[in-house]
Motif scaffolding. Structure first.
Motif, PDB file in Angstrom:
ATOM      1  N   VAL A 213       0.851  -1.198   0.046  1.00 49.10           N
ATOM      2  CA  VAL A 213      -0.137   0.140  -0.107  1.00 49.10           C
ATOM      3  C   VAL A 213       0.889   1.297  -0.263  1.00 49.10           C
ATOM      4  O   VAL A 213       2.063   1.175   0.404  1.00 49.10           O
ATOM      5  CB  VAL A 213      -0.938   0.048   1.252  1.00 49.10           C
ATOM      6  CG1 VAL A 213      -1.797  -1.280   1.124  1.00 49.10           C
ATOM      7  CG2 VAL A 213      -0.208  -0.069   2.600  1.00 49.10           C
ATOM      8  N   PRO A 214       0.321   2.361  -0.421  1.00 43.30           N
ATOM      9  CA  PRO A 214       1.132   3.460  -0.397  1.00 43.30           C
ATOM     10  C   PRO A 214       1.540   3.742   0.887  1.00 43.30           C
ATOM     11  O   PRO A 214       0.706   3.871   1.797  1.00 43.30           O
ATOM     12  CB  PRO A 214       0.151   4.528  -1.209  1.00 43.30           C
ATOM     13  CG  PRO A 214      -0.552   3.845  -2.107  1.00 43.30           C
ATOM     14  CD  PRO A 214      -0.822   2.610  -1.159  1.00 43.30           C
ATOM     15  N   GLN A 215       2.854   4.465   0.982  1.00 45.78           N
ATOM     16  CA  GLN A 215       3.302   4.872   2.373  1.00 45.78           C
ATOM     17  C   GLN A 215       3.773   6.187   2.317  1.00 45.78           C
ATOM     18  O   GLN A 215       4.136   6.843   1.231  1.00 45.78           O
ATOM     19  CB  GLN A 215       4.655   3.837   2.593  1.00 45.78           C
ATOM     20  CG  GLN A 215       4.266   2.807   2.836  1.00 45.78           C
ATOM     21  CD  GLN A 215       4.042   1.769   4.227  1.00 45.78           C
ATOM     22  OE1 GLN A 215       4.700   2.556   4.999  1.00 45.78           O
ATOM     23  NE2 GLN A 215       2.951   1.147   4.184  1.00 45.78           N
ATOM     24  N   ILE A 216       3.734   7.048   3.559  1.00 46.13           N
ATOM     25  CA  ILE A 216       4.243   8.459   3.522  1.00 46.13           C
ATOM     26  C   ILE A 216       5.350   8.336   4.850  1.00 46.13           C
ATOM     27  O   ILE A 216       5.123   7.534   5.621  1.00 46.13           O
ATOM     28  CB  ILE A 216       3.089   9.507   3.970  1.00 46.13           C
ATOM     29  CG1 ILE A 216       2.638   9.101   5.105  1.00 46.13           C
ATOM     30  CG2 ILE A 216       2.304   9.591   2.685  1.00 46.13           C
ATOM     31  CD1 ILE A 216       1.584  10.239   5.656  1.00 46.13           C
TER      32      ILE A 216
ATOM     33  N   ALA B 195       2.920  15.257  10.896  1.00 41.99           N
ATOM     34  CA  ALA B 195       1.563  14.337  11.137  1.00 41.99           C
ATOM     35  C   ALA B 195       0.580  15.184  11.603  1.00 41.99           C
ATOM     36  O   ALA B 195      -0.655  15.048  11.409  1.00 41.99           O
ATOM     37  CB  ALA B 195       1.932  13.116  11.565  1.00 41.99           C
ATOM     38  N   ILE B 196       0.826  15.986  12.893  1.00 41.41           N
ATOM     39  CA  ILE B 196      -0.058  16.610  13.651  1.00 41.41           C
ATOM     40  C   ILE B 196      -0.537  17.820  12.652  1.00 41.41           C
ATOM     41  O   ILE B 196      -1.743  18.033  12.668  1.00 41.41           O
ATOM     42  CB  ILE B 196       0.604  17.259  14.911  1.00 41.41           C
ATOM     43  CG1 ILE B 196       0.754  16.302  16.014  1.00 41.41           C
ATOM     44  CG2 ILE B 196      -0.207  18.456  15.478  1.00 41.41           C
ATOM     45  CD1 ILE B 196       1.566  16.648  17.157  1.00 41.41           C
ATOM     46  N   ALA B 197       0.087  18.611  12.024  1.00 44.34           N
ATOM     47  CA  ALA B 197      -0.302  19.577  11.089  1.00 44.34           C
ATOM     48  C   ALA B 197      -1.236  19.023   9.928  1.00 44.34           C
ATOM     49  O   ALA B 197      -2.402  19.448   9.712  1.00 44.34           O
ATOM     50  CB  ALA B 197       0.827  19.988  10.480  1.00 44.34           C
TER      51      ALA B 197
ATOM     52  N   GLU C 102       2.020   7.919  13.050  1.00 43.93           N
ATOM     53  CA  GLU C 102       0.577   7.598  12.372  1.00 43.93           C
ATOM     54  C   GLU C 102      -0.343   8.086  13.412  1.00 43.93           C
ATOM     55  O   GLU C 102      -1.658   8.658  13.204  1.00 43.93           O
ATOM     56  CB  GLU C 102       0.448   6.191  12.080  1.00 43.93           C
ATOM     57  CG  GLU C 102      -0.838   6.016  11.455  1.00 43.93           C
ATOM     58  CD  GLU C 102      -1.234   4.539  10.866  1.00 43.93           C
ATOM     59  OE1 GLU C 102      -1.869   4.342   9.993  1.00 43.93           O
ATOM     60  OE2 GLU C 102      -0.577   3.796  11.460  1.00 43.93           O
ATOM     61  N   ASP C 103      -0.310   7.586  14.722  1.00 42.19           N
ATOM     62  CA  ASP C 103      -1.338   8.084  15.683  1.00 42.19           C
ATOM     63  C   ASP C 103      -1.431   9.548  15.817  1.00 42.19           C
ATOM     64  O   ASP C 103      -2.163  10.042  16.296  1.00 42.19           O
ATOM     65  CB  ASP C 103      -0.846   7.397  17.031  1.00 42.19           C
ATOM     66  CG  ASP C 103      -2.113   7.354  17.745  1.00 42.19           C
ATOM     67  OD1 ASP C 103      -3.290   7.324  17.357  1.00 42.19           O
ATOM     68  OD2 ASP C 103      -2.255   7.159  19.019  1.00 42.19           O
TER      69      ASP C 103
ATOM     70  N   ARG D 116      -0.303   5.568   3.650  1.00 38.46           N
ATOM     71  CA  ARG D 116      -0.956   6.871   3.238  1.00 38.46           C
ATOM     72  C   ARG D 116      -2.330   6.982   3.676  1.00 38.46           C
ATOM     73  O   ARG D 116      -3.071   6.205   3.405  1.00 38.46           O
ATOM     74  CB  ARG D 116      -0.614   6.988   1.912  1.00 38.46           C
ATOM     75  CG  ARG D 116      -1.185   8.415   1.330  1.00 38.46           C
ATOM     76  CD  ARG D 116      -0.819   8.612  -0.240  1.00 38.46           C
ATOM     77  NE  ARG D 116      -1.234   9.975  -0.336  1.00 38.46           N
ATOM     78  CZ  ARG D 116      -0.450  10.900  -0.685  1.00 38.46           C
ATOM     79  NH1 ARG D 116       0.735  10.811  -0.268  1.00 38.46           N
ATOM     80  NH2 ARG D 116      -0.792  12.227  -1.199  1.00 38.46           N
ATOM     81  N   PRO D 117      -2.737   7.780   4.453  1.00 41.85           N
ATOM     82  CA  PRO D 117      -4.250   8.009   4.910  1.00 41.85           C
ATOM     83  C   PRO D 117      -5.253   8.126   3.684  1.00 41.85           C
ATOM     84  O   PRO D 117      -4.712   8.869   2.917  1.00 41.85           O
ATOM     85  CB  PRO D 117      -4.376   9.404   5.796  1.00 41.85           C
ATOM     86  CG  PRO D 117      -2.913   9.550   6.289  1.00 41.85           C
ATOM     87  CD  PRO D 117      -1.846   8.930   5.235  1.00 41.85           C
TER      88      PRO D 117
END
Length: 633
Positions: free
Chosen positions: A237-240, A247-249, A380-381, A417-418
């Protein structure tokens, strides 16, 4: 291989065969401003694109610009590369590239290098014009070799001078090439990474840095007698690959919040800086206030106007915001507060990690001011926690605190990737007329919730106040009315708590020891549990994301284990200290909360050394604790 002479005098006729390993930890350290962090971040990004697991930990000096060649001034990065997913920075470093011997001494003294670690050391100091510098360098190299470290001297300055006029701005890309060659990383991916880094620069700048990279790779190929191969597996799956602050931003934008009010503070600032670069493209606004109090007040005012705002800060800033947070609680205005924790108290250690703000997040403010506290456990969290925080803040009309920390803020880790969901977003501002007879604080007798009155709604005019008030928002000092408001605000926590699922147990469902953690320690704790269970020890762990309110089901889990111990990055008294006994010992923050809530004899082990907790240290502590408890039972 311990060369006494510069290594270019001992070239190898054939490159060595790569040794296959499952993981490695490498550091790049230098004086501030020499690009060590960019080098390490690039190495990690290339490895991640190849399919390796990675975790980076930035090494940041306490001073903004410490003196050059100082033991305390080490600036750089640690990169843990694995054949599978990596969840923390690991134990001691196995290979380090150092731009001078002084920053290296600092890492050795801190116990961060594995015995016998390989050191690639800039050799320019051998011929420095200052005899004291030469003497220091030679003595350090001799001492390191005597202590068992494998030291290779690398002519970084000399080689980079052949390509650029200012070697100080080129060494990091030379080292990137050396390390990519050493770990067998794809040269084409490396060139693409360099083009990405310098994409806003002139094409000549990109080509110059590619040349430096290729020179480093060629030097490593010709002069080092070792190589490593860490097998990689491409994700399906696509990753970042981003750090916690980014991540927070991104979570702020994905949540539908469109106002961020902030004041610069380490280590939280980069989250706001990233938002300031991209937020306007999605209709958002970053407001830099004149101080922390004003930033919080601006965010509360923006939230009162109809939606939900976020303010991003660190420990000292969070302390300054307390009075305004109390106003948001009393007026029941939704607000998200991100606190990227750092060492304290006072100015403390601005660039170092600590989990010391939990009591302030839960109990801060005068009077009873219930707030929701969420602690993300990984990169991620960090993204998803902000989305959850916005939803809770608006649903319950509450302040929601997201407790990140300095470790998560700069660490990088790949994750899926979300995929955007409309469910993340806030609903439109409600401007329908207020039903006749409705009151701005018409508290539900069961949940404490009340209908939200946004400004501008017909029939909804009322006076907003931070004073004790009745259901109509009129100031009231009547004992019964004051207690009614306190009860309603507290019931909101209970209503939220009823929706939360019990945390899962990692490992067995019962046994001799349960480790309980929160926040950024999860990866290290679970890795330690995996190692200990492989040794035959009945150890498990449980990690809390919601700390206020705590989910149901925690009490029964605690009682299934013979012993319970929290693992935290804050202070607790050490039982071996002469004055400390059962009557005066101060427990770490979560241990104190769990002991008081569940009446279980919970032990704790914590560190506040300004460094991420290592899985090996947790293993050592748990083994000792089980031995000690077994002898006393």
């Amino acid at each position: 291989m311990n060369e006494t002479l510069a290594p270019e005098r001992a070239t190898r006729p054939a490159p060595p065969a790569a040794r296959t390993i499952t993981e490695h930890i490498v550091e790049v350290i230098s004086d501030s401003g020499e690009g060590a962090q960019r080098c390490g971040q690039s190495l990690a990004a290339i490895a991640a694109r190849m399919g390796n697991g990675i975790w980076t930990t930035e090494i940041i000096p306490a001073e903004i610009q410490p003196p050059a060649r100082s033991v305390a001034g080490a600036s750089g990065i640690r990169i843990r590369i694995g054949s599978e997913r990596v969840s923390n920075g690991g134990d001691q470093t196995q290979l380090v590239v150092a731009f001078n011997e002084q920053v290296l001494i600092g890492r050795v003294q801190a116990g961060e290098l594995e015995p016998g670690a390989t050191i690639l050391l800039e050799s320019m100091w051998r011929e420095h014009r200052d005899p004291a510098v030469v003497r220091s360098y030679l003595e350090t190299v001799e001492a390191l070799r005597k202590d068992g470290y494998v030291v290779h001297e690398v002519p970084l300055e000399q080689r980079c001078k052949e390509l650029v006029s200012d070697p100080r701005k080129g060494k990091n890309m030379f080292v990137l090439g050396l390390l990519c060659n050493l770990y067998g990383l794809d040269p084409q991916l490396a060139r693409e990474q360099i083009a990405r880094i310098f994409g806003k620069k002139d094409e000549k700048v990109i080509q110059s840095n590619v040349a430096l990279y290729e020179a480093g790779a060629a030097w490593g190929e010709a002069h080092l007698d070792f190589k490593y191969r860490i097998p990689a597996q491409k994700s399906k799956v696509p990753q970042i690959v981003i750090n916690g602050n980014t991540a927070i931003a991104l979570g702020v934008m994905a949540s539908g919040m469109d106002i961020c009010a902030m004041y610069p503070i380490t280590p939280a600032t980069s989250a706001s800086h990233y938002l300031s670069e991209v937020f306007e493209k999605v209709g958002g606004l970053v407001h830099q206030a004149e101080d922390e109090i004003a930033a919080c007040a601006f965010a509360v005012g923006a939230s009162y106007a109809g939606k939900c705002a976020v303010t991003i800060t660190s420990g000292p800033g969070y302390s300054l915001k307390q009075e305004v947070l109390g106003l948001a609680v009393m007026a029941e205005i939704p607000l998200v507060v991100v606190n990227v924790q750092r060492g304290g108290p006072s100015t403390g250690q601005p660039t170092k990690v600590e989990q010391g703000d939990l009591p302030a997040a839960v109990f801060g403010s005068h009077g009873d001011a219930p707030k929701v506290v969420i602690a993300p456990c990984c990169i991620e969290d960090c993204f998803y926690s902000v989305i959850t925080a916005r939803k809770i803040a608006e649903t319950f009309g509450m302040v929601v605190v997201v407790l990140s920390d300095a470790s998560l803020s700069t660490a990088q880790q790949p994750f899926p990737r979300p995929e955007f969901s409309e469910d993340w977003l806030a609903p439109p501002v409600d401007q329908t007329p207020v039903p006749p007879g409705a009151k701005p604080y018409d508290w539900d007798p069961v949940t404490g919730l009340s209908r939200r009155f946004q400004p501008g709604r017909p029939g909804g005019m009322h006076t907003l106040t931070g004073l004790a008030h009745d259901r109509a928002s009129k100031v009231a000092y009547d004992p019964k009315i004051n207690e009614e408001g306190l009860r309603a605000r507290s019931l909101k926590l209970a209503a939220l708590q009823k929706t939360l699922k019990a945390p899962t147990v990692f490992g067995g469902n019962d046994g001799d020891m349960l480790l309980v953690g929160w926040g950024s320690t999860m990866g290290a704790i679970e890795e330690a549990v995996t190692r200990l269970r492989a040794e035959g020890l009945a150890v498990s762990s449980m990690h809390l994301r919601f700390i206020q309110p705590m989910p149901s089901g925690i009490g029964p889990i605690l009682k299934r284990f013979r012993h319970v111990m929290t693992i935290e990055g804050n202070w607790s008294d050490k039982v071996e200290d002469e004055l400390i006994d059962a009557d005066n010992r101060r427990y770490s923050a979560l241990a104190m909360m769990l002991r008081s809530r569940f009446l279980v004899d919970i032990d704790c082990w914590s560190e506040a050394r300004g460094q991420p907790i290592k899985p090996g240290d947790i293993c050592r502590v748990v083994r000792n604790a089980l031995t000690r408890k077994g002898q006393s039972s």
